[in-house]
Design a protein around this motif. Sequence first.
Motif, short mmCIF file in Angstrom:
data_model
loop_
_atom_site.label_atom_id
_atom_site.label_comp_id
_atom_site.label_asym_id
_atom_site.label_seq_id
_atom_site.Cartn_x
_atom_site.Cartn_y
_atom_site.Cartn_z
N GLU A 279 0.83 -1.21 0.00
CA GLU A 279 0.00 0.00 0.00
C GLU A 279 0.87 1.26 0.00
N ASP A 280 1.94 1.24 0.79
CA ASP A 280 2.84 2.40 0.85
C ASP A 280 3.56 2.60 -0.49
N MET A 281 3.96 1.52 -1.11
CA MET A 281 4.65 1.62 -2.40
C MET A 281 3.73 2.20 -3.46
N GLN A 282 2.51 1.70 -3.54
CA GLN A 282 1.60 2.18 -4.56
C GLN A 282 1.20 3.64 -4.32
N ARG A 283 1.14 4.03 -3.06
CA ARG A 283 0.85 5.43 -2.73
C ARG A 283 2.00 6.31 -3.21
N TYR A 284 3.22 5.87 -2.99
CA TYR A 284 4.38 6.65 -3.45
C TYR A 284 4.39 6.76 -4.97
N LEU A 285 4.20 5.64 -5.66
CA LEU A 285 4.22 5.65 -7.12
C LEU A 285 3.14 6.57 -7.68
N GLU A 286 1.98 6.56 -7.08
CA GLU A 286 0.89 7.42 -7.56
C GLU A 286 1.23 8.89 -7.35
N GLU A 287 1.73 9.22 -6.16
CA GLU A 287 1.98 10.63 -5.85
C GLU A 287 3.15 11.20 -6.63
N TYR A 288 4.23 10.44 -6.78
CA TYR A 288 5.46 11.01 -7.33
C TYR A 288 5.74 10.64 -8.78
N ILE A 289 5.01 9.69 -9.33
CA ILE A 289 5.31 9.27 -10.71
C ILE A 289 4.07 9.29 -11.59
N TYR A 290 3.05 8.52 -11.25
CA TYR A 290 1.90 8.40 -12.14
C TYR A 290 1.08 9.69 -12.24
N SER A 291 1.05 10.48 -11.18
CA SER A 291 0.18 11.66 -11.16
C SER A 291 0.79 12.88 -11.83
N VAL A 292 2.04 12.77 -12.29
CA VAL A 292 2.68 13.87 -13.03
C VAL A 292 3.07 13.35 -14.41
N ASP A 293 3.09 14.22 -15.39
CA ASP A 293 3.28 13.80 -16.77
C ASP A 293 4.72 13.85 -17.24
N SER A 294 5.59 14.49 -16.47
CA SER A 294 6.96 14.67 -16.95
C SER A 294 7.89 14.92 -15.78
N HIS A 295 9.19 14.88 -16.08
CA HIS A 295 10.20 15.20 -15.08
C HIS A 295 10.06 16.65 -14.61
N GLU A 296 9.80 17.56 -15.54
CA GLU A 296 9.65 18.97 -15.19
C GLU A 296 8.48 19.17 -14.23
N GLU A 297 7.36 18.51 -14.51
CA GLU A 297 6.19 18.64 -13.63
C GLU A 297 6.47 18.02 -12.26
N PHE A 298 7.21 16.92 -12.25
CA PHE A 298 7.61 16.29 -10.99
C PHE A 298 8.41 17.27 -10.13
N LEU A 299 9.40 17.93 -10.73
CA LEU A 299 10.22 18.89 -9.99
C LEU A 299 9.38 20.06 -9.49
N GLU A 300 8.49 20.55 -10.34
CA GLU A 300 7.70 21.73 -10.00
C GLU A 300 6.67 21.43 -8.91
N LYS A 301 5.93 20.32 -9.06
CA LYS A 301 4.79 20.06 -8.19
C LYS A 301 5.10 19.16 -6.99
N ARG A 302 6.15 18.33 -7.09
CA ARG A 302 6.42 17.37 -6.02
C ARG A 302 7.69 17.67 -5.24
N VAL A 303 8.58 18.49 -5.81
CA VAL A 303 9.83 18.81 -5.13
C VAL A 303 9.87 20.29 -4.74
N GLY A 304 9.80 21.15 -5.73
CA GLY A 304 9.75 22.58 -5.47
C GLY A 304 11.11 23.26 -5.55
#
Length: 322
Positions: A279-304
């Motif tokens: 459950e923890d793994m799938q939550r991480y994958l959803e939040e940090y990988i599947y829910s963003v469309d690109s590396h740029e969006e990952f940096l902007e929305k999940r890292v800052g």
Amino acid sequence: MEVLDRGDAEFHFVDPDDFREYVRDRKNRNWEDKLMDESEAVKKFVSDGDYLAYDFSSLTRGPQSLIREIIRQRKKHLWICAKFTLLESVLLAGAGCIDKIDVGFLGFGPYIARKVQNGEVKVYDWSNGSITYRLIAGAMGVPFIPARDLLGTDTFKKSGAMAVKDPFTGKPVALLPALNPDVAIIHVQEADIYGNARVYGPTVATLETAMASKKVIISAERIVETIEFRKEPNMTIIPYYLVDAVVHAPFGAYPGGTQGYYEMDSEHYLMLSSIREEEDMQRYLEEYIYSVDSHEEFLEKRVGMKKLKELIKKAQILEGYR
């Protein structure tokens, strides 16, 4: 040659002549612009069922943006080369991308241990050294390489190596089968649009991994003009004619670091390494990988930007890396 013993593991092997034919007929040696984003590079050059190798680890200069894109595209049935690796194999296993792992250094934790124990992922024992030797053999175009690595260990028994009587000394020597991956993904500090690449700081068979692989994707912190490579050709670690795709990926090693650019995000890394349950793994994958469309969006929305600036500030050692 007298065979003394052999390991019982399956291993990935490509006839050296078949590999040479592939490189001769399929590698593009023209000066063509190979710059593309992660999505296009992975879609074009990573296929289900491929043998995947990557250079360095989740701590330092690992190709993390490309790993996340492989997961995002839900590639399946991969066989990976876990050489000096940590959490990449855990994430790929959690996403259901891999079936088999050649273990030099797999990583750690109860999550990946459970995957292996349940038979969801098959592992074959090697060592960081023996996998590196195999890649060197693959780069050389020979079917195997002799070494003293693995002899007298239980790792040998679970590998695909063979022990023979050395015809020169009469002593045992290990023969390690050459390794020619279908695709290699390598993160570097600098590259040009054609694929010439520079790596500053420690490397682990970076050139040999590129030479041994059928397809090579480079991700780079900076894209620089080709004239810079012509000024100092001795600093080119990977030449353009080995490379199939170039991806501009600032912070492409995050949450790991890249020498001379930024340090690893230890808080994010600890969060990853603490994952125990599905459950923890799938939550991480959803939040940090599947829910963003690109590396740029990952940096902007999940890292800052605030976090990224902190990591840049921590990278105090610059001399020798540029």
